[in-house]
Design an enzyme around this catalytic site. Structure first.
Site, PDB file in Angstrom:
ATOM      1  N   PRO A   9       0.791  -1.226   0.000  1.00 16.39           N
ATOM      2  CA  PRO A   9       0.000   0.000   0.000  1.00 16.39           C
ATOM      3  C   PRO A   9       0.834   1.292   0.000  1.00 16.39           C
ATOM      4  O   PRO A   9       1.860   1.379   0.670  1.00 16.39           O
ATOM      5  CB  PRO A   9      -0.818  -0.102   1.297  1.00 16.39           C
ATOM      6  CG  PRO A   9      -0.076  -1.073   2.148  1.00 16.39           C
ATOM      7  CD  PRO A   9       0.556  -2.047   1.197  1.00 16.39           C
ATOM      8  N   ASN A  10       0.339   2.226  -0.779  1.00 17.81           N
ATOM      9  CA  ASN A  10       0.894   3.585  -0.881  1.00 17.81           C
ATOM     10  C   ASN A  10       2.208   3.675  -1.665  1.00 17.81           C
ATOM     11  O   ASN A  10       2.728   4.774  -1.854  1.00 17.81           O
ATOM     12  CB  ASN A  10       1.055   4.238   0.509  1.00 17.81           C
ATOM     13  CG  ASN A  10      -0.254   4.298   1.247  1.00 17.81           C
ATOM     14  OD1 ASN A  10      -1.231   4.851   0.723  1.00 17.81           O
ATOM     15  ND2 ASN A  10      -0.319   3.724   2.428  1.00 17.81           N
ATOM     16  N   ARG A  17       4.077  11.055  -1.929  1.00 15.79           N
ATOM     17  CA  ARG A  17       4.062  10.798  -0.478  1.00 15.79           C
ATOM     18  C   ARG A  17       5.438  11.121   0.135  1.00 15.79           C
ATOM     19  O   ARG A  17       6.477  10.700  -0.372  1.00 15.79           O
ATOM     20  CB  ARG A  17       3.651   9.349  -0.167  1.00 15.79           C
ATOM     21  CG  ARG A  17       4.707   8.320  -0.507  1.00 15.79           C
ATOM     22  CD  ARG A  17       4.295   6.906  -0.196  1.00 15.79           C
ATOM     23  NE  ARG A  17       4.135   6.629   1.225  1.00 15.79           N
ATOM     24  CZ  ARG A  17       4.346   5.440   1.782  1.00 15.79           C
ATOM     25  NH1 ARG A  17       4.715   4.412   1.036  1.00 15.79           N
ATOM     26  NH2 ARG A  17       4.170   5.257   3.068  1.00 15.79           N
ATOM     27  N   TYR A  22      10.860   9.232   1.110  1.00 17.18           N
ATOM     28  CA  TYR A  22      10.846   8.257   0.008  1.00 17.18           C
ATOM     29  C   TYR A  22      11.410   8.800  -1.310  1.00 17.18           C
ATOM     30  O   TYR A  22      11.535   8.042  -2.276  1.00 17.18           O
ATOM     31  CB  TYR A  22       9.417   7.737  -0.206  1.00 17.18           C
ATOM     32  CG  TYR A  22       8.866   7.029   1.016  1.00 17.18           C
ATOM     33  CD1 TYR A  22       9.391   5.812   1.431  1.00 17.18           C
ATOM     34  CD2 TYR A  22       7.836   7.602   1.775  1.00 17.18           C
ATOM     35  CE1 TYR A  22       8.905   5.177   2.564  1.00 17.18           C
ATOM     36  CE2 TYR A  22       7.330   6.969   2.899  1.00 17.18           C
ATOM     37  CZ  TYR A  22       7.870   5.757   3.292  1.00 17.18           C
ATOM     38  OH  TYR A  22       7.399   5.121   4.417  1.00 17.18           O
ATOM     39  N   ASN A  73       8.119  -5.617  -0.981  1.00 21.97           N
ATOM     40  CA  ASN A  73       8.047  -4.489  -0.051  1.00 21.97           C
ATOM     41  C   ASN A  73       6.588  -4.428   0.380  1.00 21.97           C
ATOM     42  O   ASN A  73       5.758  -3.842  -0.306  1.00 21.97           O
ATOM     43  CB  ASN A  73       8.469  -3.188  -0.729  1.00 21.97           C
ATOM     44  CG  ASN A  73       8.397  -2.012   0.242  1.00 21.97           C
ATOM     45  OD1 ASN A  73       7.889  -2.156   1.365  1.00 21.97           O
ATOM     46  ND2 ASN A  73       8.895  -0.861  -0.175  1.00 21.97           N
ATOM     47  N   ALA A  76       3.226  -0.816   4.677  1.00 23.71           N
ATOM     48  CA  ALA A  76       2.689  -0.805   6.045  1.00 23.71           C
ATOM     49  C   ALA A  76       2.261  -2.200   6.504  1.00 23.71           C
ATOM     50  O   ALA A  76       2.276  -2.485   7.712  1.00 23.71           O
ATOM     51  CB  ALA A  76       1.517   0.166   6.141  1.00 23.71           C
ATOM     52  N   GLU A  97      12.927  -9.260   1.512  1.00 26.42           N
ATOM     53  CA  GLU A  97      12.139  -8.110   1.978  1.00 26.42           C
ATOM     54  C   GLU A  97      12.909  -6.828   1.665  1.00 26.42           C
ATOM     55  O   GLU A  97      14.107  -6.741   1.970  1.00 26.42           O
ATOM     56  CB  GLU A  97      11.944  -8.253   3.493  1.00 26.42           C
ATOM     57  CG  GLU A  97      11.271  -7.072   4.167  1.00 26.42           C
ATOM     58  CD  GLU A  97      11.269  -7.219   5.701  1.00 26.42           C
ATOM     59  OE1 GLU A  97      11.921  -8.146   6.239  1.00 26.42           O
ATOM     60  OE2 GLU A  97      10.621  -6.385   6.361  1.00 26.42           O
ATOM     61  N   HIS A  99      12.785  -2.452   1.837  1.00 29.38           N
ATOM     62  CA  HIS A  99      12.172  -1.179   2.240  1.00 29.38           C
ATOM     63  C   HIS A  99      13.007  -0.052   1.666  1.00 29.38           C
ATOM     64  O   HIS A  99      14.249  -0.094   1.753  1.00 29.38           O
ATOM     65  CB  HIS A  99      12.094  -1.052   3.764  1.00 29.38           C
ATOM     66  CG  HIS A  99      11.271  -2.128   4.366  1.00 29.38           C
ATOM     67  ND1 HIS A  99       9.899  -2.120   4.286  1.00 29.38           N
ATOM     68  CD2 HIS A  99      11.617  -3.272   4.989  1.00 29.38           C
ATOM     69  CE1 HIS A  99       9.430  -3.218   4.859  1.00 29.38           C
ATOM     70  NE2 HIS A  99      10.446  -3.937   5.288  1.00 29.38           N
ATOM     71  N   ARG A 106      13.439   4.408  12.178  1.00 22.01           N
ATOM     72  CA  ARG A 106      12.148   5.120  12.228  1.00 22.01           C
ATOM     73  C   ARG A 106      11.347   4.733  13.486  1.00 22.01           C
ATOM     74  O   ARG A 106      11.929   4.261  14.462  1.00 22.01           O
ATOM     75  CB  ARG A 106      11.396   4.875  10.915  1.00 22.01           C
ATOM     76  CG  ARG A 106      12.179   5.431   9.706  1.00 22.01           C
ATOM     77  CD  ARG A 106      11.424   5.283   8.407  1.00 22.01           C
ATOM     78  NE  ARG A 106      10.191   6.062   8.411  1.00 22.01           N
ATOM     79  CZ  ARG A 106       9.225   5.911   7.500  1.00 22.01           C
ATOM     80  NH1 ARG A 106       9.347   5.019   6.541  1.00 22.01           N
ATOM     81  NH2 ARG A 106       8.136   6.664   7.562  1.00 22.01           N
TER      82      ARG A 106
HETATM   83  C1  DQA Z   1       8.257   1.144   3.636  1.00 30.99           C
HETATM   84  C2  DQA Z   1       8.382   1.380   5.137  1.00 30.99           C
HETATM   85  C3  DQA Z   1       7.056   1.108   5.821  1.00 30.99           C
HETATM   86  O1  DQA Z   1       7.180   1.298   7.221  1.00 30.99           O
HETATM   87  C4  DQA Z   1       6.001   2.056   5.296  1.00 30.99           C
HETATM   88  O2  DQA Z   1       4.753   1.771   5.878  1.00 30.99           O
HETATM   89  C5  DQA Z   1       5.919   2.083   3.820  1.00 30.99           C
HETATM   90  C6  DQA Z   1       7.146   1.972   3.020  1.00 30.99           C
HETATM   91  C7  DQA Z   1       9.552   1.512   2.880  1.00 30.99           C
HETATM   92  O3  DQA Z   1       9.657   1.111   1.718  1.00 30.99           O
HETATM   93  O4  DQA Z   1      10.419   2.205   3.416  1.00 30.99           O
HETATM   94  O5  DQA Z   1       4.849   2.288   3.255  1.00 30.99           O
HETATM   95  O6  DQA Z   1       8.018  -0.227   3.420  1.00 30.99           O
END
Ligand code: DQA
Length: 144
Positions: A9-10, A17, A22, A73, A76, A97, A99, A106
């Site tokens: 998501p997102n 965002r 990011y 990835n 959230a 995984e 990020h 964080r």
């Molecule tokens: C994320 C880190 C997560 O905590 C966050 O909710 C994201 C992006 C990252 O790519 O840094 O949406 O996965």
């Protein structure tokens, strides 16, 4: 070698965002970088993004017997989803995984990762390059 790259998501909101965290580049830019890298390394790459947990579970299930590895990835859902962990365990594919941000530096609620239990490696804080490193890992693991 076929790799499925899954984003949660997102991630489709990259570029809009929280650019301080990011960056300015968009999801389309990310896809382009991954595709270009895959062509170079002769990887057959498939990209998938969804804001919906169940759809992400479906994408993992559909990878069964069809791809050689998963780069994920979960965004959230990293910090909440047992369903994604179970889906990864169910298909039994090697997974990495990723990020974009350095989650270790964080908020406390980002310190939990359910998928980490299955993933062979976690790459965080390397920006878009993390996805390319994850593909490299899967290729090398397969002896390529
Ligand atoms: C994320 C880190 C997560 O905590 C966050 O909710 C994201 C992006 C990252 O790519 O840094 O949406 O996965």
């Amino acid at each position: 070698m076929k790799i499925l790259v899954i984003n949660g998501p997102n991630i489709n909101m990259l570029g809009i965002r929280e650019p301080a965290i990011y960056g300015q580049a968009t999801y389309a830019d990310l896809c382009e970088q991954i595709r270009a890298y895959a062509v170079n390394r002769k990887i057959d790459v498939e990209l998938y993004q969804s804001n919906h947990e169940g759809a992400l579970v479906d994408a993992i299930q559909q990878a069964y017997n069809r791809v050689d590895g998963i780069v994920i990835n979960p965004a959230a859902y990293t910090h909440t989803s047992i369903a994604l962990l179970d889906a990864l365990k169910a298909v039994g594919l090697p997974a990495v995984e990723v990020h974009i941000s350095n989650v270790a530096e964080r908020e406390d609620f980002r310190q939990v990762s359910y998928v980490r239990e299955w993933c062979e490696k976690t790459i965080a804080g390397h920006g878009f390059a993390g996805y390319l490193e994850a593909m490299d890992y899967l290729v090398e693991r397969a002896g390529g």
